[in-house]
Design a protein around this motif. Structure first.
Motif, PDB file in Angstrom:
ATOM      1  N   UNK A 225       0.965  11.131  45.640  1.00  0.00           N
ATOM      2  CA  UNK A 225       0.518  10.279  44.539  1.00  0.00           C
ATOM      3  C   UNK A 225      -0.337  11.082  43.562  1.00  0.00           C
ATOM      4  N   UNK A 226      -1.037  12.066  44.053  1.00  0.00           N
ATOM      5  CA  UNK A 226      -1.805  12.932  43.148  1.00  0.00           C
ATOM      6  C   UNK A 226      -0.897  13.562  42.097  1.00  0.00           C
ATOM      7  N   UNK A 227       0.245  14.079  42.511  1.00  0.00           N
ATOM      8  CA  UNK A 227       1.184  14.655  41.554  1.00  0.00           C
ATOM      9  C   UNK A 227       1.714  13.595  40.597  1.00  0.00           C
ATOM     10  N   UNK A 228       1.950  12.389  41.113  1.00  0.00           N
ATOM     11  CA  UNK A 228       2.397  11.288  40.247  1.00  0.00           C
ATOM     12  C   UNK A 228       1.368  11.006  39.165  1.00  0.00           C
ATOM     13  N   UNK A 229       0.110  11.015  39.527  1.00  0.00           N
ATOM     14  CA  UNK A 229      -0.963  10.777  38.553  1.00  0.00           C
ATOM     15  C   UNK A 229      -0.899  11.785  37.413  1.00  0.00           C
ATOM     16  N   UNK A 230      -0.707  13.058  37.758  1.00  0.00           N
ATOM     17  CA  UNK A 230      -0.697  14.090  36.727  1.00  0.00           C
ATOM     18  C   UNK A 230       0.469  13.912  35.752  1.00  0.00           C
ATOM     19  N   UNK A 231       1.527  13.259  36.177  1.00  0.00           N
ATOM     20  CA  UNK A 231       2.683  13.083  35.285  1.00  0.00           C
ATOM     21  C   UNK A 231       2.438  12.032  34.209  1.00  0.00           C
ATOM     22  N   UNK A 232       1.388  11.225  34.342  1.00  0.00           N
ATOM     23  CA  UNK A 232       1.101  10.199  33.336  1.00  0.00           C
ATOM     24  C   UNK A 232      -0.340  10.278  32.869  1.00  0.00           C
ATOM     25  N   UNK A 233      -0.848  11.487  32.762  1.00  0.00           N
ATOM     26  CA  UNK A 233      -2.256  11.662  32.424  1.00  0.00           C
ATOM     27  C   UNK A 233      -2.452  11.888  30.928  1.00  0.00           C
ATOM     28  N   UNK A 234      -1.919  12.957  30.402  1.00  0.00           N
ATOM     29  CA  UNK A 234      -2.079  13.286  28.977  1.00  0.00           C
ATOM     30  C   UNK A 234      -1.055  14.367  28.669  1.00  0.00           C
ATOM     31  N   UNK A 235       0.051  13.978  28.075  1.00  0.00           N
ATOM     32  CA  UNK A 235       1.167  14.906  27.873  1.00  0.00           C
ATOM     33  C   UNK A 235       0.792  16.109  27.029  1.00  0.00           C
ATOM     34  N   UNK A 236      -0.245  15.987  26.209  1.00  0.00           N
ATOM     35  CA  UNK A 236      -0.612  17.099  25.329  1.00  0.00           C
ATOM     36  C   UNK A 236      -1.216  18.268  26.093  1.00  0.00           C
ATOM     37  N   UNK A 237      -1.706  18.037  27.327  1.00  0.00           N
ATOM     38  CA  UNK A 237      -2.425  19.109  28.033  1.00  0.00           C
ATOM     39  C   UNK A 237      -1.939  19.319  29.467  1.00  0.00           C
ATOM     40  N   UNK A 238      -0.838  18.694  29.851  1.00  0.00           N
ATOM     41  CA  UNK A 238      -0.327  18.824  31.212  1.00  0.00           C
ATOM     42  C   UNK A 238       1.134  19.256  31.185  1.00  0.00           C
ATOM     43  N   UNK A 239       1.713  19.428  32.380  1.00  0.00           N
ATOM     44  CA  UNK A 239       3.154  19.623  32.464  1.00  0.00           C
ATOM     45  C   UNK A 239       3.589  21.015  32.877  1.00  0.00           C
ATOM     46  N   UNK A 240       4.873  21.280  32.649  1.00  0.00           N
ATOM     47  CA  UNK A 240       5.563  22.472  33.145  1.00  0.00           C
ATOM     48  C   UNK A 240       5.708  23.570  32.101  1.00  0.00           C
ATOM     49  N   UNK A 241       5.165  23.387  30.907  1.00  0.00           N
ATOM     50  CA  UNK A 241       5.133  24.405  29.850  1.00  0.00           C
ATOM     51  C   UNK A 241       6.507  25.046  29.611  1.00  0.00           C
ATOM     52  N   UNK A 242       7.481  24.308  29.113  1.00  0.00           N
ATOM     53  CA  UNK A 242       8.801  24.895  28.861  1.00  0.00           C
ATOM     54  C   UNK A 242       8.767  26.138  27.981  1.00  0.00           C
TER      55      UNK A 242
END
Length: 454
Positions: A225-242
């Motif tokens: 669930x921790x990882x799930x939280x990070x997926x809906x936190x703030x798209x401008x500063x999170x993620x997989x950096x394509x």
């Protein structure tokens, strides 16, 4: 989370921002391992979260560590908010989670010894108070309203911002715990290669270390669930950096991304000044609304870099950020996993070969699959258990190549035994916890506290 940065004069040219990162380049013989882990404190009498004030409290724990074990206090106004000693520091997450940010160490053996020493010290202070600490990725029962709030200005600002951006930000701040490792790079090209491997294989780490299948007192449908939280936190500063996988990736490209992330604050004279949503690019021009006419220092830039939260983050080193906290064996296995993949050239090449052909869609799909299904997840025709099995084997070979004996092990690969068991059985901590919940615990989630405590 990070403490305020210090040092560094005014930024006089745009090029200094990338140069700040480049200054982290080190020859291989100087590469070190910095392990960080967070843990939830609770009162054994009623299983409630540890408050900041009181006879049994976060403050009492910090003061006890200071007085008994020679830690130097870190203060914010009249509140003790952390400790420092011998290159390590103890700090607080927003909900009172206690974090050890370890010293830069040579081997995984030393990391284990550091962690064991820290946990012994904490237990000596906490046990007489009726306090214990446990390691899981998300608080299994406590509601948001039950969580204490730490006396740190940074967190007050972030709490307000998180309430307006994304949907899960305050859950991340107050009710999650992680273990991560910080590793060095030798050059810009080495940073790029390591960052790409770190990002691509971060879902593997999420799956291997998943330990948060419970939230708000019930099964949540995710292994992490921790990882799930990070997926809906703030798209401008999170993620997989394509963009990190595109041609031309380097220090400057990462700088450009960080510059476009809205600011949280500026730290001045012991206080956090609200700069929520403002632009560091404007700050460089002396046009920041929060500090009109003032230009930033390198410590301001270092602070801003701590407010981006991708799955792997670059500062003067690379942080691996995808794993849930867990038992001691996992707190050691996490740095062992990444050191094995990153600090031996042949292992790094082999790790990149695992992921080099994946598309951005596959990488993101694996990130989602890891949070939902753990080692049973798959995306784009890639099965996480298969990749995890290969990655653990590559990491073990990389650690054997380092040939560092210690702690009763012939080399550091022995610290991966718990992961070898997981890829053989196909089960991570989350799977074991769910089995106990539906089996011997008979649905009593309170049983998780003693089972997952240090």
């Amino acid at each position: 989370m990070s403490i305020p940065q210090s040092g560094g004069g005014p930024i006089e040219s745009y090029e200094q921002l990338a140069a700040y990162m480049e200054a982290g380049c080190k020859p291989a013989q100087d590469w070190r391992i910095g392990t960080e882990h967070e843990k939830f404190g609770y009162l054994t009498a009623d299983l409630k979260p540890l408050p900041y004030e009181g006879a049994a409290s976060v403050r009492a724990i910090l003061e006890g560590l200071r007085d008994r074990f020679g830690w130097e206090p870190v203060m914010e106004r009249d509140a003790i908010i952390g400790l420092q000693r011998d290159g390590a520091n103890v700090s607080l997450e927003p909900g009172g989670q206690l974090e050890l940010s370890g010293a830069p160490l040579l081997s995984v053996h030393e990391t284990r010894a550091e962690l064991e020493s820290h946990l012994r010290e904490v237990a000596e202070v906490a046990d007489p108070m009726g306090v214990r600490f446990m390691g899981v990725g998300a608080a299994p029962i406590w509601s948001h309203e039950e969580m204490p709030v730490m006396p740190k200005g940074r967190y007050r600002l972030m709490t307000d911002y998180m309430g307006r951006v994304g949907t899960h930000g305050t859950q991340m701040m107050y009710r999650t715990c992680t273990v991560q490792v910080n590793l060095d790079y030798g050059s810009e090209a080495d940073m790029v290669k390591k960052l790409r491997v770190a990002l691509a294989l971060q879902p593997v780490a999420t799956a291997l270390f998943a330990s948060s299948p419970f939230f708000d007192g019930r099964v949540n449908g995710h292994k992490s669930w921790r990882s799930r939280i990070w997926r809906s936190l703030d798209a401008s500063r999170t993620g997989m950096l394509p963009f990190a996988f595109e041609e031309g990736m380097g220090f400057q490209r990462y700088v450009d991304w960080v510059l476009d992330v809205p600011m949280y604050f500026v730290y001045r004279d012991g206080q956090y000044i609200d700069a929520l949503g403002q632009s560091f690019r404007d700050f460089l021009k002396g046009e920041l609304p929060a500090l009109p006419g003032e230009k930033p220092t390198l410590s301001d830039w270092a602070d801003h870099m701590t407010t981006v939260f991708p799955e792997a983050r670059v500062k003067k080193y690379i942080e691996m950020r995808g794993a849930d906290a867990g038992p001691l064996s996992h707190l050691v296995a996490l740095p062992a996993f990444w050191v094995g993949l990153m600090y031996d050239g042949a292992a790094l090449d082999a790790a990149w070969d695992l992921a080099r052909d994946w598309s951005a869609e596959t990488r993101e799909g694996l990130r989602v699959a890891a949070s939902v299904d753990g080692l049973q997840g798959e995306a784009g025709g890639v099965r996480l258990l298969d990749v995890a099995r290969e990655a653990v084997a590559i990491a073990a070979a990389g650690l054997r190549a380092r040939a560092l004996a210690g702690e009763g092990f012939a080399d550091e690969a022995g610290h991966l035994e718990v992961l070898a068991e997981s890829v053989t059985s196909g089960r991570a901590v989350a799977d074991l916890l769910l089995e106990r919940f539906h089996g011997p615990w008979e649905g009593d989630l309170r049983r998780i506290y003693p089972e997952m405590s240090y």
